[in-house]
Design a protein around this motif. Structure first.
Motif, PDB file in Angstrom:
ATOM      1  N   HIS A 299       0.782  -1.265  -0.014  1.00  0.00           N
ATOM      2  CA  HIS A 299       0.196   0.107   0.306  1.00  0.00           C
ATOM      3  C   HIS A 299       1.321   1.495  -0.044  1.00  0.00           C
ATOM      4  CE1 HIS A 299      -3.378   2.255   0.784  1.00  0.00           C
ATOM      5  NE2 HIS A 299      -2.886   3.428   1.534  1.00  0.00           N
ATOM      6  N   HIS A 300       2.463   0.782   0.660  1.00  0.00           N
ATOM      7  CA  HIS A 300       2.579   2.273   1.488  1.00  0.00           C
ATOM      8  C   HIS A 300       3.842   2.979  -0.314  1.00  0.00           C
ATOM      9  CE1 HIS A 300       1.396   3.535   4.761  1.00  0.00           C
ATOM     10  NE2 HIS A 300       1.787   2.785   5.267  1.00  0.00           N
ATOM     11  N   GLN A 301       3.870   1.636  -1.161  1.00  0.00           N
ATOM     12  CA  GLN A 301       5.001   1.569  -2.182  1.00  0.00           C
ATOM     13  C   GLN A 301       4.522   1.361  -3.527  1.00  0.00           C
ATOM     14  OE1 GLN A 301       8.340   2.008  -0.427  1.00  0.00           O
ATOM     15  NE2 GLN A 301       8.801   0.919  -2.351  1.00  0.00           N
ATOM     16  N   LYS A 302       3.169   1.541  -3.060  1.00  0.00           N
ATOM     17  CA  LYS A 302       2.658   1.413  -5.018  1.00  0.00           C
ATOM     18  C   LYS A 302       3.187   2.168  -6.334  1.00  0.00           C
ATOM     19  CE  LYS A 302      -2.163   3.593  -3.102  1.00  0.00           C
ATOM     20  NZ  LYS A 302      -3.379   2.519  -3.079  1.00  0.00           N
ATOM     21  N   LYS A 303       2.944   3.481  -6.187  1.00  0.00           N
ATOM     22  CA  LYS A 303       3.554   4.419  -6.707  1.00  0.00           C
ATOM     23  C   LYS A 303       4.851   4.277  -6.670  1.00  0.00           C
ATOM     24  CE  LYS A 303      -0.673   7.457  -5.430  1.00  0.00           C
ATOM     25  NZ  LYS A 303      -0.296   9.036  -5.069  1.00  0.00           N
ATOM     26  N   LYS A 304       5.649   3.848  -5.943  1.00  0.00           N
ATOM     27  CA  LYS A 304       7.153   3.552  -6.382  1.00  0.00           C
ATOM     28  C   LYS A 304       7.427   1.648  -6.988  1.00  0.00           C
ATOM     29  CE  LYS A 304       8.034   5.982  -1.758  1.00  0.00           C
ATOM     30  NZ  LYS A 304       8.560   6.273  -0.924  1.00  0.00           N
ATOM     31  N   ILE A 305       6.315   0.954  -6.526  1.00  0.00           N
ATOM     32  CA  ILE A 305       7.326   0.182  -7.255  1.00  0.00           C
ATOM     33  C   ILE A 305       7.215   0.489  -9.342  1.00  0.00           C
ATOM     34  CG2 ILE A 305       5.665  -2.113  -7.740  1.00  0.00           C
ATOM     35  CD1 ILE A 305       4.796  -2.148  -4.973  1.00  0.00           C
ATOM     36  N   GLU A 306       8.186  -0.587 -10.210  1.00  0.00           N
ATOM     37  CA  GLU A 306       9.003  -0.001 -10.752  1.00  0.00           C
ATOM     38  C   GLU A 306       8.472  -1.582 -11.909  1.00  0.00           C
ATOM     39  OE1 GLU A 306      12.842  -0.181 -10.727  1.00  0.00           O
ATOM     40  OE2 GLU A 306      12.547   1.352  -9.121  1.00  0.00           O
ATOM     41  N   LEU A 307       7.713  -1.892 -11.477  1.00  0.00           N
ATOM     42  CA  LEU A 307       6.881  -3.475 -12.362  1.00  0.00           C
ATOM     43  C   LEU A 307       5.472  -3.078 -11.902  1.00  0.00           C
ATOM     44  CD1 LEU A 307       9.542  -6.195 -12.929  1.00  0.00           C
ATOM     45  CD2 LEU A 307       9.032  -4.306 -14.830  1.00  0.00           C
ATOM     46  N   PRO A 308       4.507  -3.715 -12.981  1.00  0.00           N
ATOM     47  CA  PRO A 308       2.864  -3.858 -12.851  1.00  0.00           C
ATOM     48  C   PRO A 308       3.317  -4.951 -11.659  1.00  0.00           C
ATOM     49  CG  PRO A 308       3.806  -4.052 -15.312  1.00  0.00           C
ATOM     50  CD  PRO A 308       4.831  -3.841 -14.646  1.00  0.00           C
ATOM     51  N   LEU A 309       1.877  -5.060 -10.951  1.00  0.00           N
ATOM     52  CA  LEU A 309       2.352  -6.169  -9.487  1.00  0.00           C
ATOM     53  C   LEU A 309       0.692  -6.696  -9.993  1.00  0.00           C
ATOM     54  CD1 LEU A 309       3.127  -6.811  -6.852  1.00  0.00           C
ATOM     55  CD2 LEU A 309       1.630  -5.573  -6.046  1.00  0.00           C
ATOM     56  N   ILE A 310       0.990  -8.048 -10.584  1.00  0.00           N
ATOM     57  CA  ILE A 310       0.201  -8.881 -10.766  1.00  0.00           C
ATOM     58  C   ILE A 310      -0.896 -10.361  -9.620  1.00  0.00           C
ATOM     59  CG2 ILE A 310      -0.569 -10.857 -12.571  1.00  0.00           C
ATOM     60  CD1 ILE A 310       0.996  -9.346 -14.278  1.00  0.00           C
ATOM     61  N   SER A 311      -1.620 -10.291  -9.407  1.00  0.00           N
ATOM     62  CA  SER A 311      -2.536 -10.967  -8.048  1.00  0.00           C
ATOM     63  C   SER A 311      -3.024 -11.662  -8.958  1.00  0.00           C
ATOM     64  CB  SER A 311      -2.839 -10.020  -7.125  1.00  0.00           C
ATOM     65  OG  SER A 311      -4.182 -10.031  -7.819  1.00  0.00           O
ATOM     66  N   ARG A 312      -3.340 -12.166  -9.955  1.00  0.00           N
ATOM     67  CA  ARG A 312      -4.516 -12.695 -10.655  1.00  0.00           C
ATOM     68  C   ARG A 312      -3.579 -13.257 -12.165  1.00  0.00           C
ATOM     69  NH1 ARG A 312      -8.747 -15.261  -7.778  1.00  0.00           N
ATOM     70  NH2 ARG A 312      -9.562 -13.134  -5.993  1.00  0.00           N
ATOM     71  N   ALA A 313      -4.035 -14.955 -12.426  1.00  0.00           N
ATOM     72  CA  ALA A 313      -3.019 -14.546 -14.099  1.00  0.00           C
ATOM     73  C   ALA A 313      -4.057 -14.458 -15.319  1.00  0.00           C
ATOM     74  CB  ALA A 313      -3.279 -16.934 -13.507  1.00  0.00           C
ATOM     75  N   ALA A 314      -5.289 -13.557 -14.356  1.00  0.00           N
ATOM     76  CA  ALA A 314      -5.623 -13.674 -15.743  1.00  0.00           C
ATOM     77  C   ALA A 314      -5.104 -12.370 -16.108  1.00  0.00           C
ATOM     78  CB  ALA A 314      -7.196 -13.680 -15.928  1.00  0.00           C
ATOM     79  N   SER A 315      -4.394 -11.690 -15.936  1.00  0.00           N
ATOM     80  CA  SER A 315      -3.589 -10.869 -15.993  1.00  0.00           C
ATOM     81  C   SER A 315      -2.363 -10.950 -16.572  1.00  0.00           C
ATOM     82  CB  SER A 315      -3.799  -9.694 -14.859  1.00  0.00           C
ATOM     83  OG  SER A 315      -5.097  -9.119 -14.238  1.00  0.00           O
ATOM     84  N   LEU A 316      -2.390 -12.261 -16.748  1.00  0.00           N
ATOM     85  CA  LEU A 316      -0.543 -12.441 -17.492  1.00  0.00           C
ATOM     86  C   LEU A 316      -0.641 -12.351 -18.928  1.00  0.00           C
ATOM     87  CD1 LEU A 316       0.112 -14.485 -14.263  1.00  0.00           C
ATOM     88  CD2 LEU A 316       1.230 -12.357 -15.113  1.00  0.00           C
ATOM     89  N   ASN A 317      -0.893 -11.396 -19.943  1.00  0.00           N
ATOM     90  CA  ASN A 317      -0.915 -11.620 -20.988  1.00  0.00           C
ATOM     91  C   ASN A 317       0.347 -11.741 -21.331  1.00  0.00           C
ATOM     92  OD1 ASN A 317      -3.988 -11.419 -20.348  1.00  0.00           O
ATOM     93  ND2 ASN A 317      -3.799  -9.293 -19.900  1.00  0.00           N
ATOM     94  N   ASP A 318       1.113 -10.984 -20.507  1.00  0.00           N
ATOM     95  CA  ASP A 318       2.274 -11.461 -21.931  1.00  0.00           C
ATOM     96  C   ASP A 318       2.696 -11.830 -22.189  1.00  0.00           C
ATOM     97  OD1 ASP A 318       3.889 -11.303 -20.137  1.00  0.00           O
ATOM     98  OD2 ASP A 318       4.914  -9.284 -20.065  1.00  0.00           O
ATOM     99  N   SER A 319       4.300 -12.637 -23.186  1.00  0.00           N
ATOM    100  CA  SER A 319       4.635 -13.875 -23.061  1.00  0.00           C
ATOM    101  C   SER A 319       5.120 -15.267 -22.192  1.00  0.00           C
ATOM    102  CB  SER A 319       5.467 -13.588 -24.457  1.00  0.00           C
ATOM    103  OG  SER A 319       6.699 -12.604 -24.398  1.00  0.00           O
ATOM    104  N   MET A 320       6.386 -13.902 -21.333  1.00  0.00           N
ATOM    105  CA  MET A 320       6.497 -14.306 -20.233  1.00  0.00           C
ATOM    106  C   MET A 320       5.687 -14.990 -19.741  1.00  0.00           C
ATOM    107  SD  MET A 320       9.759 -12.516 -17.376  1.00  0.00           S
ATOM    108  CE  MET A 320      10.199 -11.814 -18.999  1.00  0.00           C
ATOM    109  N   GLY A 321       4.477 -14.252 -19.150  1.00  0.00           N
ATOM    110  CA  GLY A 321       3.468 -14.595 -18.191  1.00  0.00           C
ATOM    111  C   GLY A 321       2.321 -15.733 -18.233  1.00  0.00           C
ATOM    112  N   LYS A 322       2.498 -15.553 -20.290  1.00  0.00           N
ATOM    113  CA  LYS A 322       1.925 -16.682 -20.158  1.00  0.00           C
ATOM    114  C   LYS A 322       2.551 -18.551 -20.170  1.00  0.00           C
ATOM    115  CE  LYS A 322      -1.072 -14.236 -23.106  1.00  0.00           C
ATOM    116  NZ  LYS A 322      -1.031 -13.985 -25.099  1.00  0.00           N
ATOM    117  N   LEU A 323       3.317 -17.874 -20.696  1.00  0.00           N
ATOM    118  CA  LEU A 323       4.755 -19.265 -19.965  1.00  0.00           C
ATOM    119  C   LEU A 323       4.895 -19.846 -19.197  1.00  0.00           C
ATOM    120  CD1 LEU A 323       6.812 -21.252 -21.232  1.00  0.00           C
ATOM    121  CD2 LEU A 323       8.971 -19.137 -20.134  1.00  0.00           C
TER     122      LEU A 323
END
Length: 399
Positions: free
Chosen positions: A346-370
Protein backbone atom coordinates in the motif's frame (compact mmCIF):
# COMPACT_ATOMS: atom_id res chain seq x y z
CA UNK A 1 9.05 0.98 5.43
CA UNK A 2 12.45 -0.65 4.94
CA UNK A 3 12.49 -3.91 2.95
CA UNK A 4 15.07 -6.65 2.55
CA UNK A 5 14.96 -9.44 -0.02
CA UNK A 6 15.91 -13.08 -0.46
CA UNK A 7 15.87 -15.36 -3.52
CA UNK A 8 14.59 -18.84 -2.68
CA UNK A 9 13.09 -22.13 -3.81
CA UNK A 10 11.79 -23.55 -0.49
CA UNK A 11 11.73 -27.08 -1.83
CA UNK A 12 10.43 -27.59 0.87
CA UNK A 13 10.71 -24.87 3.54
CA UNK A 14 12.77 -26.26 6.45
CA UNK A 15 14.45 -25.08 9.65
CA UNK A 16 17.54 -23.83 7.80
CA UNK A 17 15.27 -21.56 5.74
CA UNK A 18 13.59 -20.38 8.94
CA UNK A 19 17.02 -19.40 10.32
CA UNK A 20 17.90 -17.58 7.08
CA UNK A 21 14.64 -15.62 7.05
CA UNK A 22 14.85 -14.61 10.71
CA UNK A 23 18.54 -13.62 10.54
CA UNK A 24 18.04 -11.68 7.31
CA UNK A 25 15.36 -9.54 8.87
CA UNK A 26 17.33 -9.10 12.09
CA UNK A 27 20.69 -8.22 10.54
CA UNK A 28 19.24 -5.92 7.88
CA UNK A 29 17.03 -4.07 10.37
CA UNK A 30 14.22 -4.25 7.83
CA UNK A 31 10.51 -3.94 8.53
CA UNK A 32 9.55 -6.25 5.64
CA UNK A 33 11.02 -9.49 4.28
CA UNK A 34 10.37 -10.13 0.59
CA UNK A 35 11.09 -13.50 -1.05
CA UNK A 36 11.42 -14.01 -4.78
CA UNK A 37 10.58 -17.71 -5.14
CA UNK A 38 10.82 -20.11 -8.06
CA UNK A 39 7.52 -21.41 -9.40
CA UNK A 40 6.75 -24.97 -10.48
CA UNK A 41 10.18 -25.85 -11.92
CA UNK A 42 13.53 -25.15 -10.31
CA UNK A 43 17.06 -24.01 -11.08
CA UNK A 44 18.58 -27.50 -11.01
CA UNK A 45 16.09 -28.59 -13.65
CA UNK A 46 13.56 -30.36 -11.45
CA UNK A 47 9.81 -30.22 -10.85
CA UNK A 48 9.12 -28.61 -7.49
CA UNK A 49 8.51 -31.04 -4.62
CA UNK A 50 5.27 -29.18 -3.83
CA UNK A 51 3.52 -26.55 -5.90
CA UNK A 52 4.24 -22.84 -5.57
CA UNK A 53 1.11 -22.11 -3.52
CA UNK A 54 1.97 -24.76 -0.92
CA UNK A 55 5.51 -23.39 -0.64
CA UNK A 56 4.13 -19.86 -0.38
CA UNK A 57 1.95 -20.94 2.55
CA UNK A 58 5.04 -22.34 4.28
CA UNK A 59 6.95 -19.10 3.75
CA UNK A 60 4.25 -16.68 4.91
CA UNK A 61 3.53 -18.83 7.98
CA UNK A 62 7.24 -18.68 8.87
CA UNK A 63 7.54 -14.89 8.76
CA UNK A 64 8.10 -13.94 5.12
CA UNK A 65 5.95 -10.88 4.34
CA UNK A 66 5.72 -11.04 0.54
CA UNK A 67 6.32 -13.88 -1.91
CA UNK A 68 6.89 -12.92 -5.55
CA UNK A 69 7.19 -15.60 -8.23
CA UNK A 70 10.43 -15.85 -10.19
CA UNK A 71 9.28 -16.42 -13.79
CA UNK A 72 9.99 -19.78 -15.43
CA UNK A 73 12.59 -18.34 -17.81
CA UNK A 74 14.77 -17.32 -14.84
CA UNK A 75 13.78 -20.01 -12.33
CA UNK A 76 15.07 -22.76 -14.65
CA UNK A 77 18.15 -20.91 -15.91
CA UNK A 78 21.86 -21.26 -15.20
CA UNK A 79 23.04 -19.49 -12.05
CA UNK A 80 23.90 -16.13 -13.64
CA UNK A 81 20.46 -15.72 -15.25
CA UNK A 82 18.67 -17.11 -12.19
CA UNK A 83 20.39 -14.39 -10.17
CA UNK A 84 19.68 -11.72 -12.78
CA UNK A 85 15.93 -12.39 -12.64
CA UNK A 86 15.77 -12.52 -8.86
CA UNK A 87 17.76 -9.34 -8.25
CA UNK A 88 15.79 -7.45 -10.91
CA UNK A 89 12.52 -8.27 -9.11
CA UNK A 90 13.86 -7.34 -5.66
CA UNK A 91 15.12 -4.08 -7.13
CA UNK A 92 11.77 -3.34 -8.80
CA UNK A 93 9.77 -3.88 -5.63
CA UNK A 94 11.96 -1.48 -3.65
CA UNK A 95 14.26 -3.58 -1.48
CA UNK A 96 17.05 -1.75 0.35
CA UNK A 97 19.15 -4.90 0.75
CA UNK A 98 19.26 -8.58 -0.18
CA UNK A 99 20.73 -11.44 1.81
CA UNK A 100 21.86 -14.93 0.81
CA UNK A 101 23.04 -17.87 2.86
CA UNK A 102 26.59 -18.94 2.07
CA UNK A 103 29.31 -21.30 3.17
CA UNK A 104 31.57 -18.20 3.34
CA UNK A 105 29.44 -16.26 5.83
CA UNK A 106 31.20 -12.93 5.08
CA UNK A 107 30.33 -10.49 2.29
CA UNK A 108 33.80 -8.99 1.79
CA UNK A 109 35.37 -12.00 0.00
CA UNK A 110 32.52 -11.91 -2.54
CA UNK A 111 33.07 -8.22 -3.22
CA UNK A 112 36.83 -8.76 -3.66
CA UNK A 113 36.22 -11.68 -6.02
CA UNK A 114 33.83 -9.64 -8.13
CA UNK A 115 36.28 -6.74 -8.36
CA UNK A 116 39.13 -9.07 -9.38
CA UNK A 117 37.14 -10.75 -12.14
CA UNK A 118 35.93 -7.43 -13.51
CA UNK A 119 39.46 -6.03 -13.53
CA UNK A 120 40.78 -9.13 -15.30
CA UNK A 121 37.71 -9.96 -17.40
CA UNK A 122 39.58 -10.61 -20.68
CA UNK A 123 42.10 -12.94 -19.03
CA UNK A 124 39.32 -14.73 -17.13
CA UNK A 125 37.33 -15.41 -20.30
CA UNK A 126 40.47 -16.62 -22.07
CA UNK A 127 41.17 -19.09 -19.25
CA UNK A 128 37.55 -20.30 -19.33
CA UNK A 129 37.79 -20.90 -23.08
CA UNK A 130 41.02 -22.86 -22.63
CA UNK A 131 39.48 -25.00 -19.89
CA UNK A 132 36.32 -25.77 -21.90
CA UNK A 133 38.49 -27.00 -24.78
CA UNK A 134 39.82 -29.76 -22.51
CA UNK A 135 36.34 -31.31 -22.38
CA UNK A 136 35.31 -30.40 -18.83
CA UNK A 137 31.89 -28.94 -18.00
CA UNK A 138 31.35 -25.19 -18.12
CA UNK A 139 30.95 -24.85 -14.32
CA UNK A 140 34.22 -26.72 -13.81
CA UNK A 141 35.88 -24.48 -16.40
CA UNK A 142 34.69 -21.37 -14.53
CA UNK A 143 36.12 -22.64 -11.27
CA UNK A 144 39.43 -23.69 -12.84
CA UNK A 145 39.86 -20.24 -14.40
CA UNK A 146 38.93 -18.56 -11.12
CA UNK A 147 41.52 -20.56 -9.17
CA UNK A 148 44.18 -19.68 -11.75
CA UNK A 149 43.44 -15.97 -11.25
CA UNK A 150 43.24 -16.00 -7.45
CA UNK A 151 45.91 -18.61 -6.82
CA UNK A 152 43.68 -19.87 -3.98
CA UNK A 153 44.79 -16.82 -1.99
CA UNK A 154 43.03 -15.91 1.22
CA UNK A 155 40.48 -13.13 1.08
CA UNK A 156 38.51 -14.35 -1.94
CA UNK A 157 35.24 -16.31 -1.97
CA UNK A 158 35.46 -20.09 -2.31
CA UNK A 159 33.51 -20.62 -5.52
CA UNK A 160 33.56 -24.41 -5.34
CA UNK A 161 30.67 -24.26 -2.85
CA UNK A 162 27.12 -24.19 -4.31
CA UNK A 163 25.68 -21.40 -2.14
CA UNK A 164 28.82 -19.30 -2.57
CA UNK A 165 28.50 -19.64 -6.34
CA UNK A 166 24.91 -18.40 -6.30
CA UNK A 167 25.84 -15.61 -3.91
CA UNK A 168 28.59 -14.42 -6.23
CA UNK A 169 26.14 -14.31 -9.12
CA UNK A 170 23.66 -12.28 -7.03
CA UNK A 171 26.35 -9.67 -6.42
CA UNK A 172 27.42 -9.77 -10.07
CA UNK A 173 23.82 -9.25 -11.21
CA UNK A 174 23.26 -6.35 -8.81
CA UNK A 175 26.48 -4.62 -9.86
CA UNK A 176 25.85 -5.03 -13.58
CA UNK A 177 22.35 -3.57 -13.40
CA UNK A 178 23.58 -0.72 -11.16
CA UNK A 179 21.15 -1.79 -8.47
CA UNK A 180 20.95 0.28 -5.31
CA UNK A 181 20.41 -2.86 -3.19
CA UNK A 182 23.05 -3.55 -0.55
CA UNK A 183 24.32 -7.18 -0.54
CA UNK A 184 24.52 -9.18 2.71
CA UNK A 185 25.24 -12.80 3.57
CA UNK A 186 24.79 -15.04 6.60
CA UNK A 187 26.59 -18.26 7.41
CA UNK A 188 24.79 -21.35 6.20
CA UNK A 189 24.30 -23.65 9.20
CA UNK A 190 23.77 -27.40 9.53
CA UNK A 191 23.70 -29.69 6.49
CA UNK A 192 25.39 -28.97 3.19
CA UNK A 193 23.38 -28.91 -0.04
CA UNK A 194 23.63 -32.64 -0.87
CA UNK A 195 23.90 -34.06 2.66
CA UNK A 196 21.49 -36.80 3.81
CA UNK A 197 19.41 -36.18 6.91
CA UNK A 198 20.96 -36.76 10.34
CA UNK A 199 18.82 -37.61 13.36
CA UNK A 200 21.20 -35.70 15.66
CA UNK A 201 20.30 -32.28 14.24
CA UNK A 202 17.15 -30.29 13.44
CA UNK A 203 18.79 -28.72 10.37
CA UNK A 204 18.70 -30.77 7.15
CA UNK A 205 19.13 -29.85 3.51
CA UNK A 206 16.08 -29.71 1.26
CA UNK A 207 17.78 -32.35 -0.90
CA UNK A 208 18.14 -34.66 2.09
CA UNK A 209 14.51 -34.14 3.12
CA UNK A 210 13.21 -34.89 -0.40
CA UNK A 211 15.39 -37.98 -0.67
CA UNK A 212 14.07 -39.26 2.65
CA UNK A 213 10.46 -38.73 1.53
CA UNK A 214 11.05 -40.72 -1.62
CA UNK A 215 12.64 -43.48 0.46
CA UNK A 216 9.28 -43.83 2.24
CA UNK A 217 9.98 -41.77 5.32
CA UNK A 218 6.72 -40.34 6.61
CA UNK A 219 5.99 -36.66 7.00
CA UNK A 220 5.81 -37.22 10.75
CA UNK A 221 9.30 -38.81 10.81
CA UNK A 222 10.73 -35.74 9.07
CA UNK A 223 8.78 -33.14 11.04
CA UNK A 224 11.80 -32.41 13.27
CA UNK A 225 13.51 -30.75 10.30
CA UNK A 226 10.64 -28.37 9.40
CA UNK A 227 8.37 -25.81 11.06
CA UNK A 228 4.92 -27.16 11.94
CA UNK A 229 3.29 -25.06 9.20
CA UNK A 230 5.49 -26.75 6.58
CA UNK A 231 4.54 -30.20 7.87
CA UNK A 232 0.81 -29.38 7.70
CA UNK A 233 1.13 -27.84 4.23
CA UNK A 234 2.92 -30.94 2.90
CA UNK A 235 0.24 -33.19 4.39
CA UNK A 236 -2.47 -31.21 2.61
CA UNK A 237 -0.55 -31.27 -0.66
CA UNK A 238 -0.06 -35.04 -0.52
CA UNK A 239 -3.73 -35.59 0.29
CA UNK A 240 -4.67 -33.53 -2.78
CA UNK A 241 -2.16 -34.99 -5.25
CA UNK A 242 -1.28 -38.45 -3.96
CA UNK A 243 2.47 -37.80 -4.04
CA UNK A 244 5.11 -35.12 -4.44
CA UNK A 245 6.64 -33.66 -7.59
CA UNK A 246 9.66 -35.54 -8.98
CA UNK A 247 11.13 -36.57 -12.31
CA UNK A 248 10.28 -40.20 -11.56
CA UNK A 249 6.62 -39.17 -11.30
CA UNK A 250 6.84 -37.05 -14.46
CA UNK A 251 9.05 -39.39 -16.50
CA UNK A 252 6.33 -41.24 -18.46
CA UNK A 253 5.13 -37.91 -19.89
CA UNK A 254 8.70 -36.71 -20.47
CA UNK A 255 9.57 -39.97 -22.23
CA UNK A 256 6.51 -39.68 -24.46
CA UNK A 257 7.40 -36.06 -25.26
CA UNK A 258 10.94 -37.05 -26.29
CA UNK A 259 9.91 -40.03 -28.38
CA UNK A 260 7.17 -38.23 -30.29
CA UNK A 261 9.91 -35.93 -31.61
CA UNK A 262 12.72 -36.82 -33.97
CA UNK A 263 16.26 -36.34 -32.62
CA UNK A 264 16.89 -33.42 -34.96
CA UNK A 265 13.79 -31.59 -33.70
CA UNK A 266 14.93 -31.91 -30.07
CA UNK A 267 17.66 -29.38 -30.87
CA UNK A 268 15.13 -26.55 -30.91
CA UNK A 269 14.52 -26.81 -27.16
CA UNK A 270 16.48 -24.53 -24.86
CA UNK A 271 19.88 -25.77 -23.64
CA UNK A 272 19.88 -28.84 -25.95
CA UNK A 273 23.26 -28.50 -27.64
CA UNK A 274 26.25 -30.16 -29.25
CA UNK A 275 24.74 -33.34 -30.63
CA UNK A 276 23.30 -34.60 -27.34
CA UNK A 277 19.84 -34.87 -28.94
CA UNK A 278 20.68 -38.32 -30.34
CA UNK A 279 21.76 -39.63 -26.94
CA UNK A 280 18.60 -38.22 -25.33
CA UNK A 281 16.40 -39.93 -27.90
CA UNK A 282 18.16 -43.29 -27.65
CA UNK A 283 18.17 -43.23 -23.84
CA UNK A 284 14.42 -42.55 -23.79
CA UNK A 285 13.85 -45.58 -26.02
CA UNK A 286 15.79 -47.84 -23.65
CA UNK A 287 15.24 -46.62 -20.11
CA UNK A 288 11.92 -46.97 -18.29
CA UNK A 289 12.97 -44.96 -15.20
CA UNK A 290 14.21 -41.40 -15.00
CA UNK A 291 17.22 -42.41 -12.93
CA UNK A 292 18.26 -44.93 -15.56
CA UNK A 293 17.72 -42.30 -18.26
CA UNK A 294 19.77 -39.60 -16.52
CA UNK A 295 22.65 -41.95 -15.74
CA UNK A 296 22.81 -42.89 -19.42
CA UNK A 297 22.80 -39.27 -20.64
CA UNK A 298 24.92 -37.34 -18.12
CA UNK A 299 28.69 -37.12 -18.46
CA UNK A 300 31.69 -35.08 -17.37
CA UNK A 301 30.77 -32.49 -19.99
CA UNK A 302 26.99 -32.63 -19.52
CA UNK A 303 26.34 -32.59 -15.77
CA UNK A 304 23.19 -33.99 -14.21
CA UNK A 305 21.91 -30.48 -13.53
CA UNK A 306 22.49 -29.37 -17.10
CA UNK A 307 20.73 -32.45 -18.52
CA UNK A 308 17.81 -31.95 -16.11
CA UNK A 309 17.39 -28.38 -17.31
CA UNK A 310 17.28 -29.67 -20.90
CA UNK A 311 14.58 -32.15 -19.83
CA UNK A 312 12.59 -29.39 -18.13
CA UNK A 313 12.56 -27.37 -21.35
CA UNK A 314 11.69 -30.37 -23.50
CA UNK A 315 8.85 -31.25 -21.11
CA UNK A 316 7.42 -27.72 -21.15
CA UNK A 317 8.20 -27.09 -24.84
CA UNK A 318 10.44 -24.09 -24.09
CA UNK A 319 12.63 -23.32 -27.11
CA UNK A 320 15.89 -21.53 -27.83
CA UNK A 321 13.89 -18.92 -29.72
CA UNK A 322 11.76 -18.19 -26.66
CA UNK A 323 14.77 -18.10 -24.36
CA UNK A 324 16.54 -15.53 -26.53
CA UNK A 325 13.44 -13.32 -26.70
CA UNK A 326 13.45 -12.39 -23.00
CA UNK A 327 15.68 -9.60 -21.70
CA UNK A 328 14.29 -8.78 -18.24
CA UNK A 329 11.31 -9.58 -15.98
CA UNK A 330 8.18 -7.76 -17.13
CA UNK A 331 5.96 -8.04 -14.01
CA UNK A 332 5.83 -8.86 -10.31
CA UNK A 333 3.56 -11.87 -9.72
CA UNK A 334 2.26 -11.81 -6.14
CA UNK A 335 1.87 -15.31 -4.66
CA UNK A 336 1.29 -14.40 -1.03
CA UNK A 337 1.53 -11.77 1.70
CA UNK A 338 1.21 -11.14 5.40
CA UNK A 339 -0.65 -8.15 6.86
CA UNK A 340 2.73 -6.44 7.10
CA UNK A 341 3.40 -7.21 3.43
CA UNK A 342 0.03 -5.78 2.43
CA UNK A 343 0.84 -2.56 4.30
CA UNK A 344 4.17 -2.33 2.47
CA UNK A 345 2.50 -2.72 -0.91
CA UNK A 346 0.00 0.00 0.00
CA UNK A 347 2.81 2.42 0.90
CA UNK A 348 5.01 1.48 -2.08
CA UNK A 349 2.43 1.09 -4.87
CA UNK A 350 3.39 4.32 -6.63
CA UNK A 351 7.12 3.51 -6.45
CA UNK A 352 7.03 -0.12 -7.66
CA UNK A 353 8.76 -0.23 -11.03
CA UNK A 354 6.90 -3.17 -12.66
CA UNK A 355 3.21 -4.09 -12.90
CA UNK A 356 2.12 -5.92 -9.74
CA UNK A 357 -0.08 -8.86 -10.76
CA UNK A 358 -2.15 -10.91 -8.34
CA UNK A 359 -4.26 -12.93 -10.82
CA UNK A 360 -3.16 -15.17 -13.68
CA UNK A 361 -5.80 -13.62 -15.94
CA UNK A 362 -3.61 -10.49 -16.01
CA UNK A 363 -0.53 -12.37 -17.28
CA UNK A 364 -1.02 -11.33 -20.88
CA UNK A 365 2.54 -11.11 -22.21
CA UNK A 366 4.69 -13.99 -23.46
CA UNK A 367 6.60 -14.34 -20.19
CA UNK A 368 3.38 -14.58 -18.18
CA UNK A 369 1.78 -17.03 -20.59
CA UNK A 370 4.87 -19.20 -20.28
CA UNK A 371 4.40 -19.29 -16.48
CA UNK A 372 0.78 -20.36 -16.92
CA UNK A 373 1.82 -23.09 -19.37
CA UNK A 374 4.56 -24.31 -17.00
CA UNK A 375 1.98 -24.63 -14.22
CA UNK A 376 -0.33 -26.61 -16.48
CA UNK A 377 2.48 -29.01 -17.39
CA UNK A 378 3.43 -29.36 -13.73
CA UNK A 379 -0.15 -30.19 -12.74
CA UNK A 380 -0.39 -32.66 -15.62
CA UNK A 381 2.79 -34.34 -14.39
CA UNK A 382 1.19 -34.73 -10.96
CA UNK A 383 -1.80 -36.42 -12.57
CA UNK A 384 -4.26 -33.55 -12.26
CA UNK A 385 -7.40 -33.92 -14.37
CA UNK A 386 -8.27 -30.22 -14.22
CA UNK A 387 -5.74 -27.54 -15.09
CA UNK A 388 -7.44 -24.38 -13.81
CA UNK A 389 -5.57 -23.93 -10.54
CA UNK A 390 -3.49 -21.04 -11.90
CA UNK A 391 -6.70 -19.08 -12.49
CA UNK A 392 -8.65 -20.14 -9.40
CA UNK A 393 -5.96 -19.64 -6.72
CA UNK A 394 -5.74 -16.13 -5.23
CA UNK A 395 -2.63 -14.89 -3.42
CA UNK A 396 -2.12 -16.57 -0.05
CA UNK A 397 -2.92 -14.14 2.79
CA UNK A 398 -2.13 -14.53 6.49
CA UNK A 399 -3.58 -11.55 8.34
Amino acid sequence: MKATGIIVEYNPFHNGHLHHAAQTKKQSGADVLIAVMSGQFLQRGEPAFADKWTRTQMAIAAGVDLVIELPYVYATAQASDFAKGGIALLDAIGCDSFCFGSEQGDIEPFLRSYSLLEEQRDQYEHLIHEAVQTGISYPMALNKAYIQLTGNADGFADLKQPNNILGFHYIEAARKMNSRIRPMTIQRIGANYHDPIESSTAIASATGIRKAFFEDKSIEELSVFMPEASVLALKRFKEETGSFGSWERFYPLLRYTILKERPESLKRFAEVTEGIENLIYEAAKIEDTFEGFIVRVKSKRFTRTRVQRMMTHIFTGFTWQQLRSFQAPSYLRLLGMSANGRTYLHHQKKKIELPLISRAASLNDSMGKLDIHATNMYLLGLGATRLKKEFTTPPIYFG
